[in-house]
Motif scaffolding. Structure first.
Motif, short mmCIF file in Angstrom:
data_model
loop_
_atom_site.label_atom_id
_atom_site.label_comp_id
_atom_site.label_asym_id
_atom_site.label_seq_id
_atom_site.Cartn_x
_atom_site.Cartn_y
_atom_site.Cartn_z
N UNK A 148 0.89 -1.18 0.00
CA UNK A 148 0.00 0.00 0.00
C UNK A 148 0.92 1.22 0.00
N UNK A 149 1.59 1.44 -1.12
CA UNK A 149 2.64 2.48 -1.18
C UNK A 149 2.04 3.76 -1.77
N UNK A 150 2.05 4.80 -0.95
CA UNK A 150 1.55 6.12 -1.38
C UNK A 150 0.12 6.06 -1.88
N UNK A 151 -0.70 5.29 -1.21
CA UNK A 151 -2.10 5.19 -1.64
C UNK A 151 -3.10 5.50 -0.53
N UNK A 152 -2.71 5.35 0.73
CA UNK A 152 -3.73 5.44 1.78
C UNK A 152 -4.27 6.87 1.91
N UNK A 181 2.69 3.22 3.38
CA UNK A 181 3.18 4.57 3.63
C UNK A 181 2.17 5.54 3.04
N UNK A 182 2.16 6.75 3.58
CA UNK A 182 1.26 7.77 3.04
C UNK A 182 1.82 9.15 3.33
N UNK A 183 1.22 10.17 2.72
CA UNK A 183 1.66 11.56 2.90
C UNK A 183 1.26 12.06 4.28
N UNK A 184 2.23 12.61 5.00
CA UNK A 184 1.95 13.18 6.32
C UNK A 184 2.60 14.55 6.42
N UNK A 185 2.07 15.36 7.34
CA UNK A 185 2.70 16.65 7.63
C UNK A 185 2.46 17.01 9.09
N UNK A 186 3.49 17.64 9.69
CA UNK A 186 3.35 18.16 11.06
C UNK A 186 2.56 19.45 11.05
N UNK A 187 2.46 20.05 9.86
CA UNK A 187 1.94 21.40 9.75
C UNK A 187 0.45 21.36 9.36
N UNK A 253 6.02 14.76 4.01
CA UNK A 253 6.88 13.62 3.67
C UNK A 253 5.99 12.40 3.45
N UNK A 254 6.61 11.38 2.88
CA UNK A 254 5.92 10.08 2.72
C UNK A 254 6.43 9.23 3.87
N UNK A 255 5.53 8.82 4.77
CA UNK A 255 5.95 8.18 6.03
C UNK A 255 5.37 6.77 6.13
N UNK A 256 6.20 5.82 6.55
CA UNK A 256 5.68 4.46 6.72
C UNK A 256 6.79 3.45 6.86
#
Ligand SMILES: C[S@@+](CC[C@H](N)C(=O)[O-])C[C@H]1O[C@@H](n2cnc3c(N)ncnc32)[C@H](O)[C@@H]1O
Length: 262
Positions: A148-152, A181-187, A253-256
């Motif tokens: 599940x790469x860059x899809x969630x 993994x998926x796109x995440x941000x602290x902001x 970033x892409x996190x996972x």
């Protein structure tokens, strides 16, 4: 096929330097880069992660069958090409719900009898696992890799990404591997702005940017054991060379990471 609106698959193709995109996708990427200027480097590093992960799973874990959920448009080093470089016997099922991926995805198949592309929603676990092409290629008595790469981030909370991963893991035998993994941000401002832009642009066919804590929660399943180095910015998941191109800014970033099924 409506090319007046961007899709996640074609925007990503444009970010990777691919050919299967249209003016609407390129305009949406230009808007996206105003909010998140590092997105091209992010996409290239995500793709490099996918290649490293498939190599590791085939070479080091000895797994010979892969299900690539949200496979995207054909590009360089698709999953079957990477896995079959390790062993020509590797079998790969691609799953995507975008009609463009299907139209162009035939190029992926390359008349390769060990590869299939299924048009399905990845949240329809029963539909995917029960599909004729899936059953022809994947033997669930053997360890299997679910990617599940860059899809969630394409799924809304209502589509229940955790439930999808849990149902998938429940179908896999011990020794299997799960990559998420998926796109995440602290902001929060970036999270909201990008989510809005993608949802408006794609006519609602997108989910949301989440947090690292959200991704950690996807792995909170009894039968999963997370592999080293843990859950990280995927650029730094077992890098095999100096990172290039480096993300100049880290607005998202892409996190996972990768887990084994016990
Ligand atoms: C950003 S691309 C990722 C491609 C590839 N996994 C990679 O990491 O290089 C996301 C893909 O997920 C697909 N997708 C989004 N939602 C989906 C769903 N519910 N079911 C199946 N595919 C989906 C999109 O069509 C797109 O091709």
């Amino acid at each position: 096929m409506d090319v007046s609106r961007p899709t996640a698959a074609r925007m990503y193709d444009h970010l990777l330097g691919g050919r299967f995109n249209h003016p609407s996708d390129r305009e949406a990427v230009a808007e996206l880069l105003k909010i998140a200027p590092s997105t091209k480097e992010l996409a290239l590093n995500n793709r490099a992660f996918l290649v490293r992960v498939v190599e590791t799973i085939a070479r080091d874990f000895g797994i010979r069958q892969f299900v690539d959920f949200g496979s995207g448009l054909p590009t360089q080093d698709n999953v079957h090409q990477v896995a079959q470089r390790v062993d020509r016997g590797c079998r790969v099922v691609y799953v995507d719900n975008d009609p463009h991926v299907h139209a162009y995805g035939r190029l992926l198949l390359d008349e390769n009898p060990r590869v299939a592309l299924i048009k399905a929603d990845m949240t329809d676990t029963e539909g995917v696992f029960g599909h004729r092409h899936f059953r022809d290629l994947i033997n669930l008595a053997e360890p299997t890799a679910a990617l599940f790469v860059s899809v969630v981030h394409c799924l809304t909370d209502q589509q229940d990404p955790f439930g999808m991963i849990q149902r998938t893991v429940a179908k896999l035998p011990a020794g299997s591997a799960v990559v998420v993994c998926q796109l995440v941000s602290d902001d929060e401002v970036v999270r909201d702005a990008v989510t809005q832009l993608m949802c408006d642009g794609t006519g609602g066919h997108w989910g949301r940017v989440r947090t690292e804590a959200d991704v950690r929660a996807y792995f909170d399943i009894d039968r999963l054991r997370i592999e080293k180095p843990g859950l990280v910015d995927v650029t730094y998941w077992r890098p095999d060379r100096d990172v290039f191109p480096r993300q100049r800014t880290l607005e998202w970033i892409e996190f996972g990471g990768v887990a084994r099924v016990v």
